[in-house]
Design an enzyme around this catalytic site. Structure first.
Site, mmCIF file in Angstrom:
data_model
loop_
_atom_site.group_PDB
_atom_site.id
_atom_site.type_symbol
_atom_site.label_atom_id
_atom_site.label_comp_id
_atom_site.label_asym_id
_atom_site.label_seq_id
_atom_site.Cartn_x
_atom_site.Cartn_y
_atom_site.Cartn_z
ATOM 1 N N LEU A 1 15.653 -14.231 -64.273
ATOM 2 C CA LEU A 1 15.968 -13.482 -63.064
ATOM 3 C C LEU A 1 16.387 -14.508 -62.023
ATOM 4 C CD1 LEU A 1 12.954 -10.966 -62.848
ATOM 5 C CD2 LEU A 1 15.260 -10.523 -63.727
ATOM 6 N N ASP A 2 17.470 -14.250 -61.291
ATOM 7 C CA ASP A 2 17.931 -15.233 -60.317
ATOM 8 C C ASP A 2 16.998 -15.288 -59.115
ATOM 9 O OD1 ASP A 2 18.818 -13.366 -58.236
ATOM 10 O OD2 ASP A 2 20.508 -12.910 -59.537
ATOM 11 N N ARG A 3 17.229 -16.279 -58.273
ATOM 12 C CA ARG A 3 16.352 -16.528 -57.127
ATOM 13 C C ARG A 3 16.202 -15.295 -56.234
ATOM 14 N NH1 ARG A 3 15.183 -21.437 -54.649
ATOM 15 N NH2 ARG A 3 16.798 -22.438 -55.910
ATOM 16 N N ASP A 4 17.251 -14.496 -56.127
ATOM 17 C CA ASP A 4 17.242 -13.348 -55.216
ATOM 18 C C ASP A 4 16.882 -12.035 -55.899
ATOM 19 O OD1 ASP A 4 18.027 -14.948 -53.023
ATOM 20 O OD2 ASP A 4 20.098 -14.882 -53.716
ATOM 21 N N THR A 5 16.379 -12.114 -57.129
ATOM 22 C CA THR A 5 15.932 -10.924 -57.854
ATOM 23 C C THR A 5 14.444 -11.055 -58.140
ATOM 24 O OG1 THR A 5 18.093 -10.664 -58.903
ATOM 25 C CG2 THR A 5 16.248 -9.512 -59.918
#
Length: 236
Positions: free
Chosen positions: A101-105
């Site tokens: 999951l990316d940093r903003d998810t």
């Protein structure tokens, strides 16, 4: 030295460190009897400083990944492994995230040291559904459900259409999206293809395994029933 190797592989320290722990009497049975390095005892019968030994290799964890944390092992900022006990970073075999999951998810992230299980979950042949909830910058235009379900949507710079995905509209700017692929930034790129922008994104389920009420930053070990839910097909 079987116990020394076992305990060292669980991240409690080097073999030298663990041998010292035996000499100090810190490794005991559940009733407090001091154990020795050449004892033959079951994993469940080993305590360190009065606490049960961590689970053996073959574990899977479910973590509620917060925003601002990355799935990388090396990053200038905070990484998901910082949310686990420090010794978990030293386990052998090493723990790895099951996808990213990316940093903003935020949301449900699986972590395991079982390579075969990891590949079973991420294999396209498994056809496992990942469920996300998103808030959008603009109201839906109205044709997104049909477009995502069509199996014809092409993401920018790609030549293979996406597999059909299910979009549930919760509000004009609040949606639930179920996908079976895991392409790079897929959910964000799907809405970008419709001229919209994802403002917040959270993964809430993998297969039939729900994140439930696990608070951000918290984690728990999955049992066999939990893992089986990952592979359960969706209800018709």
């Amino acid at each position: 030295m079987r116990l020394v190797k076992l305990i060292a592989n669980l991240g409690y320290g080097s073999r030298k460190d663990v041998a010292w722990m035996f000499r100090e009497g810190r490794i005991t049975s559940p009733d407090g009897e001091v154990l020795y390095a050449d004892d033959k005892v079951e994993h469940a019968q080993i305590h360190i400083d009065g606490e049960p030994l961590d689970p053996p290799a073959g574990i899977m964890l479910m973590l509620h990944k917060p925003l601002g944390v990355t799935c990388s092992r090396k990053d200038p900022g905070r990484v998901v492994y910082d949310l686990l006990p420090p010794r978990y970073r030293q386990r052998s075999p090493a723990l790895s995230t099951v996808g990213r999951l990316d940093r903003d998810t935020s949301g449900l992230l699986l972590i395991t040291d079982d390579g075969a299980l990891l590949h079973r979950v991420i294999s396209p042949r498994a056809n496992i559904t990942k469920v996300y909830e998103a808030t959008l910058a603009q109201d839906l235009r109205g044709d997104e459900q049909a477009l995502f379900a069509s199996g014809t949507l092409l993401l920018e710079s790609e030549t293979t259409p996406l597999l059909p995905a299910t979009l549930d509209v919760l509000a004009p700017r609040h949606v639930r999206l179920s996908i079976t692929e895991g392409r790079y930034h897929q959910v964000r790129r799907m809405f970008a293809a419709t001229g919209n922008h994802v403002e917040t994104l959270q993964r809430t389920a993998v297969g039939q395994l729900q994140m439930e009420n696990l608070p951000p930053g918290e984690w728990r070990r999955l049992g066999e029933d939990d893992i089986a839910r990952i592979f359960e097909p969706a209800a018709p």
